[in-house]
Write a protein that holds these residues in place. Structure first.
Motif, PDB file in Angstrom:
ATOM      1  N   SER A   2       0.811  -1.217   0.000  1.00  0.00           N
ATOM      2  CA  SER A   2       0.000   0.000   0.000  1.00  0.00           C
ATOM      3  C   SER A   2       0.839   1.258   0.000  1.00  0.00           C
ATOM      4  O   SER A   2       0.367   2.322  -0.393  1.00  0.00           O
ATOM      5  CB  SER A   2      -0.918  -0.018   1.230  1.00  0.00           C
ATOM      6  OG  SER A   2      -1.864  -1.037   1.091  1.00  0.00           O
ATOM      7  N   THR A   7       0.617   2.484  -5.819  1.00  0.00           N
ATOM      8  CA  THR A   7      -0.628   2.481  -5.053  1.00  0.00           C
ATOM      9  C   THR A   7      -1.087   3.896  -4.737  1.00  0.00           C
ATOM     10  O   THR A   7      -2.278   4.211  -4.776  1.00  0.00           O
ATOM     11  CB  THR A   7      -0.440   1.685  -3.753  1.00  0.00           C
ATOM     12  OG1 THR A   7       0.049   0.381  -4.061  1.00  0.00           O
ATOM     13  CG2 THR A   7      -1.748   1.569  -3.002  1.00  0.00           C
ATOM     14  N   VAL A   8      -0.129   4.777  -4.433  1.00  0.00           N
ATOM     15  CA  VAL A   8      -0.475   6.163  -4.122  1.00  0.00           C
ATOM     16  C   VAL A   8      -1.100   6.831  -5.339  1.00  0.00           C
ATOM     17  O   VAL A   8      -2.138   7.521  -5.224  1.00  0.00           O
ATOM     18  CB  VAL A   8       0.761   6.936  -3.645  1.00  0.00           C
ATOM     19  CG1 VAL A   8       0.458   8.421  -3.505  1.00  0.00           C
ATOM     20  CG2 VAL A   8       1.266   6.382  -2.317  1.00  0.00           C
ATOM     21  N   ALA A  11      -4.527   5.453  -5.891  1.00  0.00           N
ATOM     22  CA  ALA A  11      -5.470   5.941  -4.879  1.00  0.00           C
ATOM     23  C   ALA A  11      -5.937   7.350  -5.204  1.00  0.00           C
ATOM     24  O   ALA A  11      -7.128   7.673  -5.050  1.00  0.00           O
ATOM     25  CB  ALA A  11      -4.814   5.902  -3.494  1.00  0.00           C
ATOM     26  N   GLU A  12      -5.028   8.205  -5.668  1.00  0.00           N
ATOM     27  CA  GLU A  12      -5.413   9.570  -6.019  1.00  0.00           C
ATOM     28  C   GLU A  12      -6.409   9.576  -7.177  1.00  0.00           C
ATOM     29  O   GLU A  12      -7.419  10.297  -7.141  1.00  0.00           O
ATOM     30  CB  GLU A  12      -4.174  10.382  -6.371  1.00  0.00           C
ATOM     31  CG  GLU A  12      -3.237  10.639  -5.196  1.00  0.00           C
ATOM     32  CD  GLU A  12      -1.986  11.377  -5.604  1.00  0.00           C
ATOM     33  OE1 GLU A  12      -1.795  11.579  -6.834  1.00  0.00           O
ATOM     34  OE2 GLU A  12      -1.189  11.748  -4.722  1.00  0.00           O
ATOM     35  N   ASN A  15      -9.812   8.087  -5.969  1.00  0.00           N
ATOM     36  CA  ASN A  15     -10.570   9.024  -5.138  1.00  0.00           C
ATOM     37  C   ASN A  15     -11.200  10.131  -5.969  1.00  0.00           C
ATOM     38  O   ASN A  15     -12.295  10.620  -5.647  1.00  0.00           O
ATOM     39  CB  ASN A  15      -9.669   9.622  -4.058  1.00  0.00           C
ATOM     40  CG  ASN A  15      -9.369   8.636  -2.940  1.00  0.00           C
ATOM     41  OD1 ASN A  15      -9.930   7.542  -2.892  1.00  0.00           O
ATOM     42  ND2 ASN A  15      -8.480   9.016  -2.037  1.00  0.00           N
ATOM     43  N   PHE A  37      -9.809   5.649  -0.585  1.00  0.00           N
ATOM     44  CA  PHE A  37      -8.531   5.408   0.076  1.00  0.00           C
ATOM     45  C   PHE A  37      -8.305   6.539   1.079  1.00  0.00           C
ATOM     46  O   PHE A  37      -8.725   7.673   0.860  1.00  0.00           O
ATOM     47  CB  PHE A  37      -7.383   5.387  -0.933  1.00  0.00           C
ATOM     48  CG  PHE A  37      -7.314   4.144  -1.773  1.00  0.00           C
ATOM     49  CD1 PHE A  37      -6.426   3.130  -1.461  1.00  0.00           C
ATOM     50  CD2 PHE A  37      -8.132   4.000  -2.896  1.00  0.00           C
ATOM     51  CE1 PHE A  37      -6.350   1.988  -2.232  1.00  0.00           C
ATOM     52  CE2 PHE A  37      -8.056   2.853  -3.676  1.00  0.00           C
ATOM     53  CZ  PHE A  37      -7.164   1.847  -3.340  1.00  0.00           C
ATOM     54  N   ARG A  38      -7.600   6.242   2.179  1.00  0.00           N
ATOM     55  CA  ARG A  38      -7.362   7.244   3.214  1.00  0.00           C
ATOM     56  C   ARG A  38      -5.870   7.476   3.410  1.00  0.00           C
ATOM     57  O   ARG A  38      -5.079   6.544   3.338  1.00  0.00           O
ATOM     58  CB  ARG A  38      -7.968   6.795   4.547  1.00  0.00           C
ATOM     59  CG  ARG A  38      -9.475   6.658   4.548  1.00  0.00           C
ATOM     60  CD  ARG A  38     -10.168   7.992   4.435  1.00  0.00           C
ATOM     61  NE  ARG A  38     -11.614   7.872   4.639  1.00  0.00           N
ATOM     62  CZ  ARG A  38     -12.459   8.848   4.479  1.00  0.00           C
ATOM     63  NH1 ARG A  38     -12.038  10.046   4.121  1.00  0.00           N
ATOM     64  NH2 ARG A  38     -13.753   8.665   4.675  1.00  0.00           N
ATOM     65  N   ASP A  39      -5.530   8.726   3.672  1.00  0.00           N
ATOM     66  CA  ASP A  39      -4.179   9.085   4.094  1.00  0.00           C
ATOM     67  C   ASP A  39      -4.290   9.595   5.524  1.00  0.00           C
ATOM     68  O   ASP A  39      -4.552  10.769   5.761  1.00  0.00           O
ATOM     69  CB  ASP A  39      -3.582  10.160   3.172  1.00  0.00           C
ATOM     70  CG  ASP A  39      -2.150  10.537   3.563  1.00  0.00           C
ATOM     71  OD1 ASP A  39      -1.632   9.971   4.550  1.00  0.00           O
ATOM     72  OD2 ASP A  39      -1.550  11.394   2.898  1.00  0.00           O
ATOM     73  N   ARG A  51       1.740   3.637   6.596  1.00  0.00           N
ATOM     74  CA  ARG A  51       1.391   3.595   5.181  1.00  0.00           C
ATOM     75  C   ARG A  51       1.126   5.004   4.665  1.00  0.00           C
ATOM     76  O   ARG A  51       0.657   5.875   5.391  1.00  0.00           O
ATOM     77  CB  ARG A  51       0.149   2.740   4.957  1.00  0.00           C
ATOM     78  CG  ARG A  51       0.318   1.276   5.344  1.00  0.00           C
ATOM     79  CD  ARG A  51       1.175   0.545   4.330  1.00  0.00           C
ATOM     80  NE  ARG A  51       1.126  -0.884   4.542  1.00  0.00           N
ATOM     81  CZ  ARG A  51       2.052  -1.568   5.221  1.00  0.00           C
ATOM     82  NH1 ARG A  51       3.080  -0.923   5.751  1.00  0.00           N
ATOM     83  NH2 ARG A  51       1.941  -2.872   5.359  1.00  0.00           N
ATOM     84  N   VAL A  53      -1.024   5.404   2.074  1.00  0.00           N
ATOM     85  CA  VAL A  53      -2.471   5.329   1.880  1.00  0.00           C
ATOM     86  C   VAL A  53      -2.956   4.008   2.456  1.00  0.00           C
ATOM     87  O   VAL A  53      -2.199   3.035   2.555  1.00  0.00           O
ATOM     88  CB  VAL A  53      -2.880   5.441   0.389  1.00  0.00           C
ATOM     89  CG1 VAL A  53      -2.593   6.817  -0.156  1.00  0.00           C
ATOM     90  CG2 VAL A  53      -2.183   4.373  -0.447  1.00  0.00           C
ATOM     91  N   TYR A  54      -4.241   3.990   2.811  1.00  0.00           N
ATOM     92  CA  TYR A  54      -4.855   2.798   3.378  1.00  0.00           C
ATOM     93  C   TYR A  54      -6.041   2.385   2.529  1.00  0.00           C
ATOM     94  O   TYR A  54      -6.741   3.222   1.963  1.00  0.00           O
ATOM     95  CB  TYR A  54      -5.286   3.060   4.825  1.00  0.00           C
ATOM     96  CG  TYR A  54      -4.112   3.206   5.763  1.00  0.00           C
ATOM     97  CD1 TYR A  54      -3.659   2.115   6.497  1.00  0.00           C
ATOM     98  CD2 TYR A  54      -3.444   4.412   5.879  1.00  0.00           C
ATOM     99  CE1 TYR A  54      -2.574   2.241   7.348  1.00  0.00           C
ATOM    100  CE2 TYR A  54      -2.354   4.544   6.727  1.00  0.00           C
ATOM    101  CZ  TYR A  54      -1.925   3.453   7.462  1.00  0.00           C
ATOM    102  OH  TYR A  54      -0.835   3.584   8.289  1.00  0.00           O
TER     103      TYR A  54
END
Length: 251
Positions: A2, A7-8, A11-12, A15, A37-39, A51, A53-54
């Protein structure tokens, strides 16, 4: 993993898509929260987040319960009440070393096969740590950090199955959920302000109706109101809500 750049970036982009779906009213607020996804490094100031992102709740909901079931099954085998321990010593603390090593390898392999399971356990631990730290305040943070340090050493120790009692893990999970619900429902009272103080009555001027030309005893000066108490610093309500929702979904 992650925390990788790939993955980052994904995730962006993901989202952004979810945000457009919400903007078009194709998903509800609740559904949007389950898909994002959460930061947590931006949301939970003061936490220990490993991490960048989650994973969304869609991937990790209920996985902590699956991890506890797996842990309990392996512990049963370790202490002699399961299939692998039928011929071994059943008393707690007495078991063949080879059995312990084999079960630890099986636990590691299970987490390696199911990345959602591993991420759910990691995220629930880190969010619970942040939540307890926010509730207790900085005075208790050194004790929490010592506890976190001991927990961080468990994966490499090869003795995870000896560190916990499976029957007590469910109680820990329930306590974490109860704390999450309490924090979400708590509304701190507004601090007192000067505007709420009652207005003082003006002194009558000489010659005014109701005033007396005879000298009167001066009224004792009213004691000055104490300065308003400094409000206890609370975590941002938005961060608390997001963390609590994720903890409840994970656990």
């Amino acid at each position: 993993a992650s925390g990788s750049e790939r993955t980052v970036f994904f995730a962006e982009a993901w989202n952004e898509i979810v945000g457009q779906l919400r903007h078009s009213d194709l998903v509800s607020n609740r559904e949007q929260g389950c898909l994002l996804f959460r930061d947590w490094r931006q949301e939970g100031t003061g936490g220990r987040f490993a991490r960048a992102v989650y994973l969304p709740v869609l991937c990790t909901a209920g996985r902590v319960a699956s991890a506890i079931d797996l842990f309990a099954a392996l512990c049963e085998e370790l202490w002699g009440s399961g299939p692998a321990g039928a011929a071994g010593v059943g008393a707690r603390g007495l078991f063949p070393e080879r059995r312990r090593q084999d079960l630890e390898r099986r636990l590691s392999a299970a987490f390696a096969r199911d990345r959602h399971l591993a991420e759910a356990v990691l995220e629930s631990w880190e969010l619970t740590f942040w939540m307890v730290g926010a509730a207790l305040g900085p005075r208790h943070m050194p004790a929490l950090l010592r506890l976190a340090g001991e927990a961080d050493e468990l994966p490499g120790s090869g003795r995870r199955l000896e560190a916990f009692v499976p029957s007590q893990l469910q109680g820990v999970v329930r306590a974490a959920v109860d704390l999450a619900n309490t924090l979400l429902a708590y509304q701190p009272p507004p601090p007192p302000s000067a505007a709420s103080a009652p207005p003082s009555e003006p002194a009558p001027s000489p010659g005014a109706p109701g005033s007396s030309s005879a000298p009167s005893k001066a009224k004792p000066a009213r004691a000055a109101a104490p300065p308003p108490a400094k409000p206890v610093q609370q975590p941002p309500s938005g961060a608390v809500g997001k963390v609590v929702d994720k903890v409840r979904a994970l656990l």
